[in-house]
Design a protein around this motif. Structure first.
Motif, short mmCIF file in Angstrom:
data_model
loop_
_atom_site.label_atom_id
_atom_site.label_comp_id
_atom_site.label_asym_id
_atom_site.label_seq_id
_atom_site.Cartn_x
_atom_site.Cartn_y
_atom_site.Cartn_z
N GLU A 121 -1.56 2.76 -5.24
CA GLU A 121 -2.39 3.81 -4.65
C GLU A 121 -3.76 3.27 -4.25
O GLU A 121 -4.45 3.88 -3.43
N ASP A 122 -4.15 2.15 -4.83
CA ASP A 122 -5.46 1.57 -4.55
C ASP A 122 -5.29 0.08 -4.27
O ASP A 122 -5.39 -0.75 -5.17
N LEU A 123 -5.00 -0.26 -3.02
CA LEU A 123 -4.73 -1.65 -2.67
C LEU A 123 -5.92 -2.56 -2.94
O LEU A 123 -5.75 -3.64 -3.51
N PRO A 124 -7.15 -2.18 -2.56
CA PRO A 124 -8.28 -3.07 -2.86
C PRO A 124 -8.42 -3.39 -4.35
O PRO A 124 -8.67 -4.55 -4.72
N ALA A 125 -8.25 -2.38 -5.20
CA ALA A 125 -8.35 -2.61 -6.65
C ALA A 125 -7.25 -3.55 -7.12
O ALA A 125 -7.48 -4.44 -7.96
N SER A 126 -6.04 -3.39 -6.58
CA SER A 126 -4.92 -4.27 -6.96
C SER A 126 -5.18 -5.70 -6.51
O SER A 126 -4.87 -6.65 -7.23
N LEU A 127 -5.76 -5.86 -5.34
CA LEU A 127 -6.06 -7.21 -4.84
C LEU A 127 -7.14 -7.87 -5.69
O LEU A 127 -7.06 -9.07 -5.99
N LYS A 128 -8.13 -7.09 -6.08
CA LYS A 128 -9.19 -7.65 -6.94
C LYS A 128 -8.61 -8.09 -8.28
O LYS A 128 -9.03 -9.12 -8.83
N ALA A 129 -7.65 -7.33 -8.80
CA ALA A 129 -7.01 -7.70 -10.06
C ALA A 129 -6.22 -9.00 -9.89
O ALA A 129 -6.23 -9.87 -10.79
N LEU A 130 -5.51 -9.15 -8.77
CA LEU A 130 -4.78 -10.38 -8.52
C LEU A 130 -5.73 -11.57 -8.43
O LEU A 130 -5.46 -12.64 -8.99
N LYS A 131 -6.82 -11.39 -7.73
CA LYS A 131 -7.81 -12.47 -7.59
C LYS A 131 -8.39 -12.85 -8.95
O LYS A 131 -8.56 -14.04 -9.26
N SER A 164 0.85 -1.19 0.00
CA SER A 164 0.00 0.00 0.00
C SER A 164 0.88 1.23 0.00
O SER A 164 2.02 1.20 0.48
N GLU A 165 0.36 2.34 -0.50
CA GLU A 165 1.16 3.57 -0.55
C GLU A 165 1.47 4.11 0.84
O GLU A 165 2.35 4.95 1.01
N THR A 166 0.75 3.61 1.86
CA THR A 166 0.99 4.03 3.24
C THR A 166 2.07 3.20 3.92
O THR A 166 2.40 3.44 5.08
N THR A 167 2.63 2.24 3.22
CA THR A 167 3.74 1.44 3.77
C THR A 167 5.02 2.28 3.74
O THR A 167 5.19 3.16 2.91
N ALA A 168 5.92 2.00 4.66
CA ALA A 168 7.19 2.74 4.76
C ALA A 168 7.92 2.77 3.42
O ALA A 168 7.76 1.87 2.59
N ASP A 169 8.73 3.80 3.23
CA ASP A 169 9.51 3.96 2.00
C ASP A 169 10.60 2.89 1.94
O ASP A 169 11.47 2.83 2.80
N ILE A 170 10.56 2.10 0.91
CA ILE A 170 11.52 1.00 0.78
C ILE A 170 12.94 1.52 0.58
O ILE A 170 13.91 0.78 0.83
#
Length: 259
Positions: free
Chosen positions: A170-180, A142-148
């Motif tokens: 920027e949109d974790l739910p949308a990315s997860l739906k795409a993976l699924k 997620s974009e709220t995760t620490a800077d790598i």
């Protein structure tokens, strides 16, 4: 030789070490130490700094033969360094932009870590390092995760940051739906898991969801998992450190895939 901490190059290094905005704007990040230097792909080194003591060593001179570098006084190098015991070599490295497709490009079933709002740099770096050892194909964050590219994260990865694909979304739910939709089965690490973690099948396309150190996964993200799994505990321990929990899950998947 650079002998003043007011030097523009010294200030650049310090800004990149301390400020996320500076790293994002420049597309550069800082790595320190001899081991990390040896891990950097040569075409990604933007500039190199060595202390006056470091370059006096003949073995170090041979290592850097043919490379461009700037020598820095002992005192100034200490100012530039983000560590308590500087090793005398520091590089500015070009960031590499991965795509979501890169997380799924490895042969065989996908094996992903999905991180939501992980804040501790040490946890993030350890997850990457352990993930490489377990054989993950990538990390989605997620974009709220620490800077790598935080120096503490970089040190914790011990070089894995150069080899494990990772993407911020920027949109974790949308990315997860795409993976699924692409066939990836998602497992959430959750205290309310229906099964102990070792009861599920991770030999298929798999993604593990791990949440914030204090609050875990958000309800919205956990709801997108195909299953919630738990790590059984004895004693009075309620939960594990995020990096430890992630490692337990990743190496169980690695064990199953070896079988």
């Amino acid at each position: 030789m650079i002998t003043s901490s007011a030097n523009a190059r010294v200030k650049q290094v310090m800004n990149l070490s301390k400020k996320v905005k500076a790293r994002k704007t420049s597309g550069l990040f800082v790595t320190e130490g001899l081991r990390m230097f040896k891990e950097i792909p040569a075409d990604r080194i933007d500039s190199l700094f060595v202390s006056e003591d470091f370059i006096k060593d003949e073995a170090h001179k041979r290592l850097l033969a043919g490379m461009k570098y700037e020598t820095v006084s002992r005192e100034v190098f200490k100012v530039m360094s983000d560590t308590q015991t500087p090793q005398g070599i520091l590089a500015l490295v070009r960031q590499h932009a991965f795509r979501t497709e890169d997380l799924l490009a490895a042969p065989g079933p996908a094996f992903l870590m999905v991180l939501e709002n992980i804040q501790d740099p040490g946890n993030l770096g350890t997850i990457l390092r352990a993930g490489e050892g377990a054989g993950i194909t990538g990390v989605l964050m997620s974009e709220t995760t620490a800077d790598i590219y935080n120096p503490k994260v970089i040190r914790s990865t011990m070089g894995s940051v150069f080899r494990v694909p990772f993407v911020y979304t920027e949109d974790l739910p949308a990315s997860l739906k795409a993976l699924k939709a692409g066939g990836v089965r998602l497992y959430a690490a959750h205290l309310n898991g229906r099964n102990n973690y070792e009861k599920e099948d991770y030999t298929v396309d798999t993604g593990f969801l791990v949440g914030n150190e204090a609050n875990g996964l958000t309800d919205e993200t956990a709801a997108l998992a195909d299953a919630c799994v738990k790590i059984p505990m004895k004693g009075k321990v309620e939960s594990l450190n995020a990096a430890v929990a992630a490692s337990v899950l990743m190496f169980e998947a690695a064990r199953q895939r070896r079988g």
